[in-house]
Write a protein that holds these residues in place. Structure first.
Motif, PDB file in Angstrom:
ATOM      1  N   SER A  94     -10.658 -15.671 -41.253  1.00  0.00           N
ATOM      2  CA  SER A  94     -11.114 -16.628 -40.235  1.00  0.00           C
ATOM      3  C   SER A  94     -11.075 -16.028 -38.839  1.00  0.00           C
ATOM      4  O   SER A  94     -11.373 -16.713 -37.879  1.00  0.00           O
ATOM      5  N   ILE A  96      -8.473 -15.330 -37.101  1.00  0.00           N
ATOM      6  CA  ILE A  96      -7.403 -15.879 -36.264  1.00  0.00           C
ATOM      7  C   ILE A  96      -6.372 -14.803 -35.998  1.00  0.00           C
ATOM      8  O   ILE A  96      -5.919 -14.625 -34.873  1.00  0.00           O
ATOM      9  N   THR A 118      -7.779 -30.320 -36.016  1.00  0.00           N
ATOM     10  CA  THR A 118      -7.376 -29.343 -34.995  1.00  0.00           C
ATOM     11  C   THR A 118      -7.945 -29.745 -33.637  1.00  0.00           C
ATOM     12  O   THR A 118      -9.144 -29.981 -33.518  1.00  0.00           O
TER      13      THR A 118
ATOM     14  N   GLY B 115      -1.740 -24.650 -30.843  1.00  0.00           N
ATOM     15  CA  GLY B 115      -2.070 -25.402 -32.048  1.00  0.00           C
ATOM     16  C   GLY B 115      -3.536 -25.283 -32.428  1.00  0.00           C
ATOM     17  O   GLY B 115      -3.902 -25.500 -33.573  1.00  0.00           O
ATOM     18  N   ILE B 116      -4.372 -24.952 -31.467  1.00  0.00           N
ATOM     19  CA  ILE B 116      -5.795 -24.826 -31.761  1.00  0.00           C
ATOM     20  C   ILE B 116      -6.136 -23.394 -32.156  1.00  0.00           C
ATOM     21  O   ILE B 116      -6.718 -23.155 -33.197  1.00  0.00           O
ATOM     22  N   PHE B 117      -5.724 -22.428 -31.318  1.00  0.00           N
ATOM     23  CA  PHE B 117      -6.248 -21.082 -31.591  1.00  0.00           C
ATOM     24  C   PHE B 117      -5.529 -20.378 -32.734  1.00  0.00           C
ATOM     25  O   PHE B 117      -5.954 -19.312 -33.147  1.00  0.00           O
ATOM     26  N   THR B 118      -4.432 -20.957 -33.239  1.00  0.00           N
ATOM     27  CA  THR B 118      -3.837 -20.374 -34.446  1.00  0.00           C
ATOM     28  C   THR B 118      -4.461 -20.976 -35.706  1.00  0.00           C
ATOM     29  O   THR B 118      -4.055 -20.639 -36.815  1.00  0.00           O
ATOM     30  N   LYS B 119      -5.413 -21.886 -35.515  1.00  0.00           N
ATOM     31  CA  LYS B 119      -6.029 -22.516 -36.686  1.00  0.00           C
ATOM     32  C   LYS B 119      -7.530 -22.247 -36.795  1.00  0.00           C
ATOM     33  O   LYS B 119      -8.105 -22.383 -37.865  1.00  0.00           O
ATOM     34  N   VAL B 120      -8.145 -21.919 -35.693  1.00  0.00           N
ATOM     35  CA  VAL B 120      -9.592 -21.761 -35.682  1.00  0.00           C
ATOM     36  C   VAL B 120      -9.940 -20.571 -34.793  1.00  0.00           C
ATOM     37  O   VAL B 120      -9.261 -20.301 -33.810  1.00  0.00           O
ATOM     38  N   TYR B 121     -11.023 -19.882 -35.158  1.00  0.00           N
ATOM     39  CA  TYR B 121     -11.484 -18.808 -34.285  1.00  0.00           C
ATOM     40  C   TYR B 121     -12.487 -19.335 -33.269  1.00  0.00           C
ATOM     41  O   TYR B 121     -13.371 -20.118 -33.582  1.00  0.00           O
ATOM     42  N   ARG B 124     -11.096 -16.529 -27.334  1.00  0.00           N
ATOM     43  CA  ARG B 124      -9.870 -17.027 -26.689  1.00  0.00           C
ATOM     44  C   ARG B 124      -9.987 -17.085 -25.176  1.00  0.00           C
ATOM     45  O   ARG B 124      -9.239 -17.803 -24.516  1.00  0.00           O
ATOM     46  N   ALA B 277      -2.175 -14.715 -31.777  1.00  0.00           N
ATOM     47  CA  ALA B 277      -1.794 -15.562 -32.907  1.00  0.00           C
ATOM     48  C   ALA B 277      -0.494 -15.085 -33.544  1.00  0.00           C
ATOM     49  O   ALA B 277       0.238 -15.869 -34.133  1.00  0.00           O
ATOM     50  N   ASP B 278      -0.190 -13.790 -33.408  1.00  0.00           N
ATOM     51  CA  ASP B 278       1.042 -13.267 -34.009  1.00  0.00           C
ATOM     52  C   ASP B 278       2.272 -13.633 -33.195  1.00  0.00           C
ATOM     53  O   ASP B 278       3.355 -13.821 -33.746  1.00  0.00           O
TER      54      ASP B 278
END
Lengths: 421, 280
Positions: A94, A96, A118, B115-121, B124, B277-278
């Protein structure tokens, strides 16, 4: 033009797990460590993104050299225990998180559903959140405009569409969130265990929508712990273990292998109930001491094919010998009781037995669909009064190998006898 | 299937990236709807469930104006270039409030949006830019009050007001540039948002918000102008009130430095992006 849509080559991902700091138990040591703590903290935070070869003790490889290919229109299931690397794989595909090494190529637009809702903002109305969430998931404004009425209808929130979502019940919230997700229309859809939402009826609707999506020729990568769903949706499945692919093939074979390996390690088809710590009510004159599930050859087994016979065998310690009544209640994961089988209804004689008795009950033809089922055992005395009741004493799995029937929506599997008259 | 051969296939290659990355402007354009709705979310959610709503956008600088007029104008007797002190300080507070709010919100944008960018690309880079755009709404509302104050103090609107958009662009570049630097640092080092609270206070006194530039020796000005808000605050005051000449030298230096901040900020952000994200 090739039909290849995803090509994954030697993908690996490394993470750092926090190693516990050394602690001091004398005052001087504590003061010193407090003074130098900014430096140690800085090194620790910095190390989150920097890797050296010398500190291997707190590095884990969540994924190691994974390679596979997915063809256009394929629905690929990904299974494995917690920590096997399923979510890491989805997050990399994805975009991410970035892989540590290796490469993946995706020929098409990807939308990922790692969670639903989300970006939902409690203060905004349902309408505003549909647009916000939709664009976050990769839809354009005009796509949402086009699907807006369908989304609202699917979500069943209707007249509350202009209410702030923080006033929604949790059921309405997930329904709205899922409704947006269900209308995504990418070439590749990546889904992580998001179907277990809402009440049973809505879950069914979601599953229906998912299989519709899946069959419309889209490529889907699907992670789930629910083997029933995997078997229903996916033609091919990958089994991950410790960040590696251990099996890649037809869903039924892979799921069968996974469940077999899983149960082999855990309960080996027999549960010793003498020291049972689960939910149990017992009074002591009669006591269940073990339970086993057996296949048609009388061998211990926890995986049964549809239409196989199953034998449930229990050991009973019998102190007073006034006879007993025994019943088995079999539940599916949604807690529907699918079988209630009682010794009273048979002609078995349960009096004048030894102090240790083994009882066998066989269902000649299991007509349950692919899923995991649990067995409750209820043991009473001759007057039908409770002596021992063990909930969830055992589980067994039904798989579908070699039977063409699939995608049944019922719990009971029945082909029926058909004729044209 | 047939239609696919005619449309170009969207190919994404996922692999570890090292070093400096180019900014994909084309991709950012594809996400313009997302940018729009994120800005809308920030604007709409800000004053939800308040009684006064968007009046707060006026009240915040207005109350500061009253306090500053009493403390700095009344008690400390700080000069104000013969402009009534309340008008003088409010004209400076409007761009200042924009800058300080944008900077603070932009710095924590990745933390609050994890909460958003760790779930969707999505690119950034959108995250620190959105607050700088959303705060423009507050800025515009607060700006409108300046004209009422001018009317009250008997000032006419000057033709120099048309210079204001230039200043606004430099102001956005500065806030977004610093915001990109600081948000990329803040997602890993959570000390940064705390530090920014102090930084903002110091930066306010470094800019001529409560004092006129004539208050400091002229030789310092060129160096202070490297900090873009120095020229912007003085420039906005000149553009709105039309009393002083436009300080083009200060604005020019500030514009160059704002541009450098924005470009370096964007590239630094892109370089750090792969670990967000890491470490989030």
């Amino acid at each position: 033009m090739s039909d290849l849509i995803i090509k994954v080559e030697n993908l690996s991902k490394r993470y750092r797990i926090g190693v516990k700091d050394e602690t001091h138990d004398n005052l001087t040591g504590k003061i010193i460590s407090w003074i130098i703590s900014p430096f140690t903290n800085f090194r620790r935070v910095q190390k989150l993104s920097k890797f050296n070869n010398d500190d291997a003790q707190d590095i884990i490889w969540a994924m190691k050299n994974i390679s596979f290919e997915v063809n256009n229109g394929e629905i690929l299931g990904i299974i494995g225990k917690n920590g096997a690397g399923k979510s890491t794989l989805l997050k990399i595909l994805s975009r991410i998180v970035e892989p540590t090494s290796g490469q993946a190529t995706v020929y098409g637009r990807v939308a990922s559903l790692l969670e639903i809702g989300t970006g939902f903002h409690g203060e905004l109305s349902g309408r505003e959140n549909i647009y916000l969430n939709g664009t976050i998931l990769g839809m354009t404004k005009s796509e949402i405009n086009k699907n807006f009425d369908d989304i609202v209808e699917f979500s069943e929130v209707g007249k509350f569409i202009d209410t702030p979502v923080k006033r929604y019940s949790s059921g309405m919230y997930v329904r709205l969130a899922f409704a947006v997700a269900a209308h995504l229309n990418p070439e590749v859809l990546i889904i992580d265990e998001v179907l277990a939402v809402g009440d049973a009826a809505f879950q069914k609707k979601c599953l229906g929508k998912m299989s519709e999506t899946a069959r419309s020729g889209r490529t889907v990568l699907f992670v789930s712990h629910n083997m029933h769903t995997i078997q229903n949706l996916c033609s091919r499945t990958i089994l991950l273990e410790d960040g590696k692919i251990v099996l890649d093939g037809k869903t039924n074979e892979v799921v069968g292998h996974y469940l077999r390996q899983d149960t082999d390690k855990l309960i080996e088809g027999e549960n010793n109930l003498k020291k049972w710590h689960g939910s149990r009510k017992s009074f002591g004159n009669l006591r269940l001491t073990a339970v086993r599930t057996l296949d048609k050859n009388g061998e211990i087994c926890t995986i049964f094919n549809i239409y196989d016979p199953i034998t449930i065998e229990v050991d009973i310690k019998n102190i007073t010998d006034n006879g007993f009544v025994l019943s088995f209640m079999i539940h599916d994961p949604q807690a529907n009781m699918v079988y209630h089988i009682r010794s009273q209804d048979s002609n078995i004689v349960t009096q004048h037995l030894n102090s240790k008795t083994t009882v066998r009950m066989t269902i000649p033809e299991l007509k349950l669909v692919e899923n995991t089922y649990s067995i409750d055992i209820w043991l009473g005395n001759y007057f039908d009064l409770l002596e021992d009741h063990v909930e969830n004493a055992m589980t067994f799995n039904i798989i579908n190998q070699g039977h063409s029937v699939a995608h049944l929506k019922s719990i009971i599997h029945e082909t029926g006898q058909w004729e044209i008259v | 299937m047939k239609s696919k051969t005619s449309t170009p296939v969207h190919v994404v290659i996922i692999k570890p990236k090292t070093g400096w990355q180019l900014i994909d402007w084309k991709e950012l354009k594809e996400y313009k709807d997302l940018i729009y709705f994120l800005i809308l979310r920030d604007v709409k959610a800000l004053y939800k469930q308040t009684v006064l709503g968007f009046s707060w956008a006026i009240l915040k600088p207005f109350i500061k104006m009253i306090v500053f007029s009493i403390v700095f104008g009344g008690i400390a007797k700080i000069p104000s270039d013969d402009i009534p002190y309340p008008l003088f300080v409010y004209a400076g507070l409007v761009p200042w409030e924009y800058f300080s709010n944008s900077l603070t919100r932009s710095t924590s944008s990745l933390i609050s949006g994890s909460g958003i960018f760790t779930k969707v690309y999505f690119p950034r880079l959108i995250m620190p830019i959105v607050p700088c755009m959303a705060t423009l709404v507050d800025f515009t509302i607060a700006l409108s009050i300046v004209f009422i104050l001018m009317f009250y103090f008997g000032y006419a609107i000057s033709i120099t007001i048309f210079y204001l958009p230039i200043l606004i662009i430099i102001m956005i570049l500065t806030a977004a540039g610093l915001g990109m630097w600081l948000s990329a640092l803040a997602i890993q080092y959570r000390d940064v948002p705390y530090g920014v609270q102090f930084l903002v206070q110091i930066l306010m006194y470094a800019a001529p918000v409560i004092y006129p530039i004539s208050w400091l020796p002229e030789s310092y000005r060129i160096y202070l102008a490297i900090y873009p808000m120095y020229g912007i605050i003085e420039g906005s005051r000149a553009a709105i009130l039309g009393q002083n000449a436009m300080p083009w030298d200060l604005i020019g230096i500030g514009a160059i430095s704002a541009f450098i901040m924005f470009i370096t900020g964007a590239y630094y952000f892109k370089r750090k992006e792969r670990i967000f994200a890491d470490v989030a």
